[in-house]
Design a protein around this motif. Sequence first.
Motif, PDB file in Angstrom:
ATOM      1  N   LEU A   1      46.825  99.873  69.149  1.00  0.00           N
ATOM      2  CA  LEU A   1      47.927 100.374  70.326  1.00  0.00           C
ATOM      3  C   LEU A   1      49.080  99.565  70.525  1.00  0.00           C
ATOM      4  N   ARG A   2      48.978  98.186  70.020  1.00  0.00           N
ATOM      5  CA  ARG A   2      50.006  97.510  70.130  1.00  0.00           C
ATOM      6  C   ARG A   2      51.349  97.756  69.288  1.00  0.00           C
ATOM      7  N   GLN A   3      50.618  98.017  68.218  1.00  0.00           N
ATOM      8  CA  GLN A   3      51.637  98.563  66.719  1.00  0.00           C
ATOM      9  C   GLN A   3      52.471  99.658  67.332  1.00  0.00           C
ATOM     10  N   GLN A   4      51.992 100.499  68.085  1.00  0.00           N
ATOM     11  CA  GLN A   4      52.706 101.564  68.618  1.00  0.00           C
ATOM     12  C   GLN A   4      54.260 101.082  69.123  1.00  0.00           C
ATOM     13  N   PHE A   5      54.183  99.955  69.674  1.00  0.00           N
ATOM     14  CA  PHE A   5      55.420  99.484  70.450  1.00  0.00           C
ATOM     15  C   PHE A   5      56.517  98.961  69.410  1.00  0.00           C
ATOM     16  N   LYS A   6      57.609  99.420  69.807  1.00  0.00           N
ATOM     17  CA  LYS A   6      58.577  98.994  68.551  1.00  0.00           C
ATOM     18  C   LYS A   6      59.865  98.783  69.376  1.00  0.00           C
ATOM     19  N   ASN A   7      60.791  98.138  68.927  1.00  0.00           N
ATOM     20  CA  ASN A   7      62.193  97.797  69.324  1.00  0.00           C
ATOM     21  C   ASN A   7      62.454  97.018  70.534  1.00  0.00           C
ATOM     22  N   VAL A   8      63.718  96.668  70.402  1.00  0.00           N
ATOM     23  CA  VAL A   8      64.132  95.773  71.419  1.00  0.00           C
ATOM     24  C   VAL A   8      64.946  96.539  72.454  1.00  0.00           C
TER      25      VAL A   8
ATOM     26  N   SER B   1      64.879  89.793  63.051  1.00  0.00           N
ATOM     27  CA  SER B   1      63.764  89.029  62.869  1.00  0.00           C
ATOM     28  C   SER B   1      62.551  90.176  62.947  1.00  0.00           C
ATOM     29  N   ARG B   2      62.694  90.997  63.594  1.00  0.00           N
ATOM     30  CA  ARG B   2      61.422  91.967  63.886  1.00  0.00           C
ATOM     31  C   ARG B   2      61.644  93.228  62.776  1.00  0.00           C
ATOM     32  N   GLY B   3      62.930  93.318  62.145  1.00  0.00           N
ATOM     33  CA  GLY B   3      63.241  94.606  61.410  1.00  0.00           C
ATOM     34  C   GLY B   3      63.062  95.914  62.366  1.00  0.00           C
ATOM     35  N   CYS B   4      63.766  95.920  63.426  1.00  0.00           N
ATOM     36  CA  CYS B   4      63.601  97.043  64.468  1.00  0.00           C
ATOM     37  C   CYS B   4      64.894  97.302  64.997  1.00  0.00           C
ATOM     38  N   GLN B   5      65.013  98.097  65.870  1.00  0.00           N
ATOM     39  CA  GLN B   5      66.301  98.658  66.565  1.00  0.00           C
ATOM     40  C   GLN B   5      66.695  97.858  67.897  1.00  0.00           C
ATOM     41  N   VAL B   6      67.687  97.907  68.176  1.00  0.00           N
ATOM     42  CA  VAL B   6      68.292  97.478  69.628  1.00  0.00           C
ATOM     43  C   VAL B   6      68.553  98.607  70.491  1.00  0.00           C
ATOM     44  N   TRP B   7      67.795  99.096  71.598  1.00  0.00           N
ATOM     45  CA  TRP B   7      68.261 100.166  72.368  1.00  0.00           C
ATOM     46  C   TRP B   7      68.788  99.670  73.823  1.00  0.00           C
ATOM     47  N   CYS B   8      69.629 100.403  74.186  1.00  0.00           N
ATOM     48  CA  CYS B   8      70.370  99.675  75.445  1.00  0.00           C
ATOM     49  C   CYS B   8      69.917 100.878  76.680  1.00  0.00           C
ATOM     50  N   VAL B   9      69.482 100.542  77.670  1.00  0.00           N
ATOM     51  CA  VAL B   9      68.936 101.511  78.713  1.00  0.00           C
ATOM     52  C   VAL B   9      69.885 101.441  79.765  1.00  0.00           C
ATOM     53  N   VAL B  10      70.228 102.701  80.211  1.00  0.00           N
ATOM     54  CA  VAL B  10      71.455 102.614  81.336  1.00  0.00           C
ATOM     55  C   VAL B  10      70.894 103.623  82.240  1.00  0.00           C
TER      56      VAL B  10
ATOM     57  N   TYR C   1      76.268  92.690  77.646  1.00  0.00           N
ATOM     58  CA  TYR C   1      76.745  92.454  76.322  1.00  0.00           C
ATOM     59  C   TYR C   1      75.873  90.914  75.587  1.00  0.00           C
ATOM     60  N   GLU C   2      75.651  90.185  76.448  1.00  0.00           N
ATOM     61  CA  GLU C   2      75.012  88.832  75.866  1.00  0.00           C
ATOM     62  C   GLU C   2      73.845  89.199  75.197  1.00  0.00           C
ATOM     63  N   LEU C   3      72.963  89.851  76.115  1.00  0.00           N
ATOM     64  CA  LEU C   3      71.591  90.077  75.984  1.00  0.00           C
ATOM     65  C   LEU C   3      71.668  91.306  74.584  1.00  0.00           C
ATOM     66  N   LEU C   4      72.687  92.020  74.639  1.00  0.00           N
ATOM     67  CA  LEU C   4      72.710  92.859  73.174  1.00  0.00           C
ATOM     68  C   LEU C   4      72.961  91.877  72.173  1.00  0.00           C
ATOM     69  N   GLY C   5      73.553  90.808  72.307  1.00  0.00           N
ATOM     70  CA  GLY C   5      73.859  89.918  71.236  1.00  0.00           C
ATOM     71  C   GLY C   5      72.484  89.169  70.949  1.00  0.00           C
ATOM     72  N   ALA C   6      71.765  89.002  71.777  1.00  0.00           N
ATOM     73  CA  ALA C   6      70.433  88.055  71.556  1.00  0.00           C
ATOM     74  C   ALA C   6      69.635  89.200  71.162  1.00  0.00           C
ATOM     75  N   GLY C   7      69.652  90.547  71.553  1.00  0.00           N
ATOM     76  CA  GLY C   7      68.683  91.451  71.136  1.00  0.00           C
ATOM     77  C   GLY C   7      68.925  91.659  69.567  1.00  0.00           C
ATOM     78  N   ARG C   8      70.218  91.636  69.179  1.00  0.00           N
ATOM     79  CA  ARG C   8      70.543  92.199  67.769  1.00  0.00           C
ATOM     80  C   ARG C   8      69.747  91.030  66.914  1.00  0.00           C
ATOM     81  N   ARG C   9      69.605  89.687  67.297  1.00  0.00           N
ATOM     82  CA  ARG C   9      69.253  88.454  66.624  1.00  0.00           C
ATOM     83  C   ARG C   9      67.782  88.671  66.601  1.00  0.00           C
ATOM     84  N   LEU C  10      67.084  89.293  67.645  1.00  0.00           N
ATOM     85  CA  LEU C  10      65.588  89.614  67.730  1.00  0.00           C
ATOM     86  C   LEU C  10      65.273  90.635  66.826  1.00  0.00           C
ATOM     87  N   ALA C  11      65.772  91.519  66.881  1.00  0.00           N
ATOM     88  CA  ALA C  11      65.522  92.764  66.107  1.00  0.00           C
ATOM     89  C   ALA C  11      65.653  92.576  64.742  1.00  0.00           C
TER      90      ALA C  11
END
Lengths: 269, 338, 262
Positions: B8-15, B43-52, B31-41
Amino acid sequence: MSINEHIEHKIFHVELQTPKQNVKTLPELQENLDQFARKYTTLLDQGHCVCITDNPMGLLSFQGTEVIKELGLPCPAGQVSVHLNTFHTPADLQRIIDDCLKLGIGNLLIISGDGSDRLPKLQPQDVAADEAASVTSVELIRHIRQRWNGQFELGVAFNPYEPFDHEMEKMRRKIDAGAQFIVTQPILGRHEMLDKLLKLVDMPVVVEAWMSKKLHLLSLCVGYEIPEDTVHNPMDTLKQLVQNYPGCGLYLSMLGYKTQLPHLRKVWN
Amino acid sequence: MHTPTDILRQQFKNVWVVAELRHGAVQDVTYELLGAGRRLAASRGCQVWCVVLGHNIKPVAQALIHRGADVVLMVDHQELESFVDEVHARQLQKLIDMHKPEIVLCGATARGRALIPRVAVLVRAGLTADCTGLEIEQGSGLLLQTRPAFGGNILATIKCTDFRPQMATVRPRVMSALQADPSRAGRIIDESFSPDIAGRRMKVLRIIVDTQQTINLADATFIVAGGRGMGGKEGFELLSQFARMVGGAVGASRAAVDAGWIGYSHQVGQTGQTVQPKVYFACGISGQIQHLVGMQSSDLIIAINKDPNTPMMQLADYAVVGDAFEILGDIMEEIRKT
Amino acid sequence: MKIVVCVKQVPATHDVSIDPETKRLIREGVAAEINPFDYYAIEQGVRMREQHGGEVIVLTMGPPQAADAVREAIACETDRGILLSDRAFAGSDTWATSYALACAIRQIGGVDLVLCGKQAVDGDTAQVGPGIAAHLDWPQVTYVSSVSLVNVGCLNVRRMYEDGYELVEVHLPAVLTVVKEINTPRVPTLTGRIASLKADVPVLGPSDIAADAGLLGLNGSPTRVVKTNPPPPRAAKSVRLEGPSRDVAKRIVYEMRMLSLI
C-alpha cells in the motif's frame, strides 16, 4: 510614623518576603504561611518596621496585603511598609491600595519591579500617563500621588551600581513625580555613589544592608558582578554602615532570624 | 484504521507543496517549498505537484510551474475563496485519497498551521511542524525531518516509517526558492469541488488587512534591540525604522525600559522575554547576564557599541566598534542603495 | 457553557534531557510548569464562564506529576480538572495526543467549547488544537485574539494572520486556539491556591475514555523521533569590525545578504 521618625528612633526596616506560589502541597503552604506569620509578629514585637516585597525577581509570590488579611495579622501604625511595583492589573492595583488604606499601611516603596511571563503589566493609560512609553516607578508614583494625595508616604529605589548619571537622571524624575524618601540597593560598608547622592538630595535615605554571606545572590539582585573576593561579614558591614551613614535609616535584607536578629539593637541604638 | 502495508505504501508517490495564497497572490514560502520539493523529488525520482485551493486561481499556475512544479493541481471554487479550515481540510483530504502523494509540504504560516494538522489527523499521517531541514534518507527513501525543540536547546530528527503521506510544515525563509525558469513546462489538473464538503458551521465575515501590525518579539526572526547606549526615545525611533525596513521586531534591555524609553513588551532578558531569532542586533547594550540569558540562542549576534570590551561585544559574532546611530544610518542607506 | 481548556505541562526549557531509547522527553525530576500560552486559554475560559455561566474543566495528558498542571489551572479559577495518565499514553506524538484528548472530551459530554493555547513551548508544534477538532469533527478557529458570543450556540471571533485579521462566525461546539493578545491572565490569589491544593484530580486511563489502544502511545504515533542533537555550537570568537562607518555598514549588509537575512 514617618521615615524621618524611623531614622530618629533608630527603627530598622526589615525585609520580609511573602511565601512563593509554587507550593505543591497544602501542608507545605501552611508551613510557609506559619513561618511568615512568626517572623512578622517577631519583628513587630521587637519594634522594627516590616517591609513586605512584591514578587521579587519576578517569582510569583502571594500578595502582601492579601496574606496579612488572610492570616489576620496586626498592622500597628507606622510599623508596616509595602513594596508596590508596576506588574499588576489596574484592578489589582486598586485592590492593593484599598487594602493598605483599610489596614492603615501608610508607607509604600514604589519600584518598577521585576517582570515575568506570568505577571501582568500596568499600561500607560491605566495610570493616566498616556504619553509615556512605559509605566515605570515614575509614572506609578505620580499616579498614586495624584489619586491618593497625602494618604501615603512614598519611597523610591536607588541603585549605586548603575552608571551614576543615568541613575541620577532617573532619581530626578522620581523626585519630580513625588518621591518622599529613598531606599538604596545593598551597600557593602560604603559606596562612592551613595556619598554623592546624599550631597544631592534633601530627603530621608534608608541604606540597605545585605545580611547574607552569599555575595553571588547579591550580584544577581543588583545585576552586576560583585567581586568574589570582597570581604563580607554581614554584621561587621552593618556596623560600618551605621558609622559611615549616621543620618540614614537601615534596611535589612536576608536577615538571619536566629543568628542576627537578637544582636541588632547592639549595632544601632 | 490500519498501518498501511509495504504494498500500500508503494502506491504513494510524488512530493506535494500546498500553496499559500494571500489575497490572490502566491506567497514566497510556496516558491521556497517548491525549491525544496525539487531537491527531494530528485532524490526520490518522482514529480513535484503544487496544490492550489481557492477561487479564480488559474492565473497563478504558470508561475508555479516556472518555479518547479511539474503538475499544478487546482480546485477552483467560490466555497474555497475564504479560508474555512474544515472545508479546505476535507478538500485536501479528498485530493490526497485520490492521488496518494508520498510527501506533503506546506508553509508553517498561520493558515498552514491551522490546515495541515487537521489534514494529518483526517488522513492518519505523520506531521512534523516547523522543520528546519528536509532530506531523503539513503536506502530507505524516507523523509528525514529536522526541527528544533525545547526553545532551541535540542535538534530533533523525525521519521514517519509506516504512515503515508509524510507531512511537514516549514517556516518562511528557511528553504530556498528556485529562479523562475520560463522554459519549464508542466501540466495543470483541474479537480472539481465536492459539494458534500461545503461547510455551514463557520463563515468569514470580514477580512481586514493591517500591515502595520507589529511583529511579536517571541516569533521574530530578526530583532533589533537597544540599551542604555541608545540615549533616549529617539534612539528607539531609529531602531524602529531599521526594524520596519528588514521586517523585524524591536527589543530592549531592562535599562532602556526602566528609563521609560520603550514599553516592557519589548524587554528581552530574564525578567522580560526569551527570544531565538535568526539575527539579533544589540545596539548600545552592555550585556548584563540577565539580558544575555534572554537572547544567547540567537543564530547570529551583531553588537554595536563604542566600548569594544563589553560582555555583549564578547558574545557577539560580529562586534562592531562605533556609534550605533552612525552605523545603523549607514546600514539602512546601504540596504536602500543595493 | 461547558468549556474544556486543554493544557500541557512542559519542562522548564533549560532543564531537558532525552531518553536515548524512545528519543522522547525524560519528564521525571525536571522542573515543570504549565505551557505559558495555556494561561491565556485558561483565562479566556474563566472569563467566559463569568460572563455566561457554566463550567470550566481543565484537561491534560501526561505523567502523574502533570496533576500539578491541573491544580495550577484550578488556582487560576477553573472549576475542576482531569488528568489523562497511563503508560499506554506514553510516547504519544501529536496525532495520538489529540486523539486521546478528543476521547476524553467526548467522555465528559455536552462540551460547547474547547480552548487551547496557541502552541506549546516544548515540541512547539501547535498541532494539538486542530488535531482535537479533526478527531471530534468540530469546526476550528486558530490564533483567536477576541471572542464574543453572538447568540446561543454561535461565536464571533477575531482571527489573527501575519498581515491582518479576519472576523469569523463559528457555530458551537468548536475548538479555538488563542493568542496572547486575547487577555491578561489573572495571578492566582492565596484563596485560589488553597482551593487548588485541596482539589481532587481524577486520573483517567484509556478504558475510562473509550480509546482504541492501537491509536495511543508510541505505537499509535505516525511520527517517530529517531535522533536528537545539540544545536551547532556558536563560533569560538567574534569578528571585530571597526573603522569608517560606511565600510563597516557595507560589510554587515553583505553578511546579512549572504545568509539571506534581508
